[in-house]
Design a protein around this motif. Structure first.
Motif, PDB file in Angstrom:
ATOM      1  N   ALA A  67      -9.758 -52.612 -57.750  1.00 36.22           N
ATOM      2  CA  ALA A  67      -9.370 -52.148 -56.222  1.00 36.22           C
ATOM      3  C   ALA A  67      -9.361 -53.172 -55.103  1.00 36.22           C
ATOM      4  CB  ALA A  67     -10.111 -50.909 -55.594  1.00 36.22           C
ATOM      5  N   ARG A  68     -10.161 -53.948 -55.531  1.00 35.17           N
ATOM      6  CA  ARG A  68     -10.474 -55.127 -54.468  1.00 35.17           C
ATOM      7  C   ARG A  68      -9.315 -56.018 -54.484  1.00 35.17           C
ATOM      8  NH1 ARG A  68     -16.278 -54.971 -56.158  1.00 35.17           N
ATOM      9  NH2 ARG A  68     -17.388 -54.081 -54.955  1.00 35.17           N
ATOM     10  N   ALA A  69      -8.773 -56.236 -55.857  1.00 35.38           N
ATOM     11  CA  ALA A  69      -7.652 -57.317 -56.129  1.00 35.38           C
ATOM     12  C   ALA A  69      -6.554 -56.579 -55.611  1.00 35.38           C
ATOM     13  CB  ALA A  69      -7.879 -57.508 -57.796  1.00 35.38           C
ATOM     14  N   LEU A  70      -6.270 -55.437 -55.641  1.00 35.96           N
ATOM     15  CA  LEU A  70      -5.107 -54.664 -55.055  1.00 35.96           C
ATOM     16  C   LEU A  70      -5.071 -54.980 -53.500  1.00 35.96           C
ATOM     17  CD1 LEU A  70      -4.797 -51.447 -57.369  1.00 35.96           C
ATOM     18  CD2 LEU A  70      -3.394 -53.386 -57.355  1.00 35.96           C
ATOM     19  N   ALA A  71      -6.309 -54.703 -52.931  1.00 34.01           N
ATOM     20  CA  ALA A  71      -6.235 -54.733 -51.379  1.00 34.01           C
ATOM     21  C   ALA A  71      -6.200 -56.188 -51.035  1.00 34.01           C
ATOM     22  CB  ALA A  71      -7.717 -54.123 -51.046  1.00 34.01           C
ATOM     23  N   ALA A  72      -6.395 -57.280 -51.907  1.00 34.79           N
ATOM     24  CA  ALA A  72      -6.315 -58.550 -51.503  1.00 34.79           C
ATOM     25  C   ALA A  72      -5.042 -59.227 -51.598  1.00 34.79           C
ATOM     26  CB  ALA A  72      -7.219 -59.259 -52.387  1.00 34.79           C
ATOM     27  N   ARG A  73      -4.029 -58.529 -52.329  1.00 41.58           N
ATOM     28  CA  ARG A  73      -2.549 -58.833 -52.455  1.00 41.58           C
ATOM     29  C   ARG A  73      -1.980 -58.867 -51.137  1.00 41.58           C
ATOM     30  NH1 ARG A  73       0.114 -55.166 -57.280  1.00 41.58           N
ATOM     31  NH2 ARG A  73      -1.254 -55.998 -59.198  1.00 41.58           N
ATOM     32  N   PRO A  74      -0.956 -59.763 -51.291  1.00 37.35           N
ATOM     33  CA  PRO A  74      -0.106 -59.813 -49.633  1.00 37.35           C
ATOM     34  C   PRO A  74       0.638 -58.247 -49.652  1.00 37.35           C
ATOM     35  CG  PRO A  74       0.420 -61.588 -50.987  1.00 37.35           C
ATOM     36  CD  PRO A  74      -0.626 -60.885 -52.013  1.00 37.35           C
ATOM     37  N   VAL A  75       0.795 -58.195 -48.493  1.00 41.16           N
ATOM     38  CA  VAL A  75       1.299 -56.908 -48.136  1.00 41.16           C
ATOM     39  C   VAL A  75       2.768 -56.544 -49.031  1.00 41.16           C
ATOM     40  CG1 VAL A  75       2.384 -55.259 -46.377  1.00 41.16           C
ATOM     41  CG2 VAL A  75       0.387 -56.658 -45.859  1.00 41.16           C
ATOM     42  N   ALA A  76       3.524 -57.419 -49.156  1.00 40.09           N
ATOM     43  CA  ALA A  76       4.583 -57.275 -49.807  1.00 40.09           C
ATOM     44  C   ALA A  76       4.419 -56.856 -51.220  1.00 40.09           C
ATOM     45  CB  ALA A  76       5.693 -58.343 -49.668  1.00 40.09           C
ATOM     46  N   ARG A  77       3.264 -57.252 -51.784  1.00 34.36           N
ATOM     47  CA  ARG A  77       2.951 -57.248 -53.395  1.00 34.36           C
ATOM     48  C   ARG A  77       2.166 -55.984 -53.558  1.00 34.36           C
ATOM     49  NH1 ARG A  77       0.460 -60.706 -55.661  1.00 34.36           N
ATOM     50  NH2 ARG A  77       1.121 -59.907 -57.725  1.00 34.36           N
TER      51      ARG A  77
END
Length: 357
Positions: A67-77
């Motif tokens: 979940a943290r990895a998804l939240a840390a992605r650039p908004v476009a990704r």
């Protein structure tokens, strides 16, 4: 990060309707969670959804890391939606992470627990859209009643029948509801008593150890109810190793539609088996596809229950194994369940029974 290496982008096509990540709490080799992902892949293919699957290998920390990895992605990704199961009530930790990143979330397989203080969908966490649960209580009830009815047939002269229960865990809402269904069946049966109930965390080896203690304390049980197939197999292994010389073998039940469980039912080793709930994730994907296309499911309720379980018999077990060999669900047209693509549909519904006729 090693965790990200197990993320797989599936069904790549030039244009996608939406992107979805499924945080799969289970292990990749587990039949139930493998089937759940395969069904979602089939639905994603039909609906042109970009789907990523992350297996947490039954480790809570991995779910949080994902979940943290998804939240840390650039908004476009970032994905348009994240689907996850509220195993061990992890939603209370996952929702703040994903909601804070503005990612829309949906609980499938196991939604909000009755005593879980996370509020309702779209309130405290406004991007948490809702949930879809298989009717876990009905599965527990059906399998327990099937056990009880067979015990009565086997020993009609007995005035009181004994049942041992091995549940999953006391925190996951779907586990709690399966066990509640089992207890309801016992309560409705004046000639049945549940003499012991333990938890084995869905694990076959742990169920073997729990069953060893149970069979020492209760040497001649008539029925052993288990919250999934793996725990049933663990108890069966223990009985074969330590107790088969005692005489009558107890009746065992399980929940899941793995090939091993279906074959065990067909061979008479399992007395009762319910399954089909692995399809919940695929139906959740259909609902999110419709949501993205402007057809919100809010008119049907934000927290929905899907009566997807069926009680297998040897005939339907064999048909299921033949029809969906290798967890191949590509023969199902998931577009037919979309309310956007089928405006006449009033609600979401799925049943295996018509597919097995």
């Amino acid at each position: 990060m090693k965790l990200l290496a197990i993320m797989a982008c599936l069904w790549v096509t030039p244009a996608f309707a939406i992107s979805v990540v499924f945080l799969n709490y289970g292990k990749q080799e587990e039949a139930h969670w493998h089937s759940a992902s395969r069904a979602m892949q089939a639905a994603a293919h039909d609906l042109k959804v970009r789907l990523e699957v992350v297996y947490a290998e039954r480790k809570q920390q991995r779910m949080l890391e994902a979940a943290r990895a998804l939240a840390a992605r650039p908004v476009a990704r970032r994905p348009d939606y994240v689907i996850f199961s509220n195993d061990f009530a992890l939603g209370a930790e996952l929702l703040p992470i994903l909601d804070g990143a503005g990612i829309k979330t949906f609980m499938a397989f196991s939604g909000r627990g009755d005593d879980q203080d996370i509020g309702l969908p779209r309130q405290r966490y406004r991007h948490w859209l809702g949930s879809l649960d298989p009717d876990a209580e009905q599965a527990g009830y059906m399998t327990a009643m099937a056990l009880i009815e067979q015990a009565r047939r086997n020993a009609p002269q007995r005035k009181l029948h004994q049942l041992l229960a091995i549940g999953g865990d006391p925190l996951t809402p779907s586990s709690v509801r399966r066990s509640a269904g089992m207890r309801r069946a016992v309560k409705e049966s004046a000639d049945v008593t549940m003499v012991a109930e333990v938890y084995a965390a869905w694990d076959q080896q742990r169920a073997r150890l729990q069953a060893e203690w149970l069979f020492q304390r209760f040497p001649e049980p008539e029925m052993v109810w288990a919250g999934n197939d793996l725990m049933a197999f663990g108890a069966m292994q223990t009985w074969a190793a330590c107790c088969s010389q005692r005489g009558t073998t107890p009746l065992f039940s399980g929940i899941n539609s793995s090939d091993q469980a279906l074959q065990a039912l067909s061979d008479g080793k399992l007395a009762a088996l319910a399954g089909g709930h692995f399809m919940t994730g695929a139906m959740a994907l259909v609902m999110l596809y419709d949501h993205a296309k402007g057809k919100d499911f809010a008119d049907l309720g934000l927290e929905q229950t899907l009566p997807v379980f069926i009680l297998f018999d040897p005939v339907t077990a064999r048909r299921f194994m033949q029809r969906f060999k290798g967890a191949d669900f590509s023969s199902i047209d998931f577009r037919r369940y979309s309310r956007v693509l089928n405006p006449a549909l009033k609600q979401y519904a799925f049943s295996f029974r018509p597919l097995l006729q």
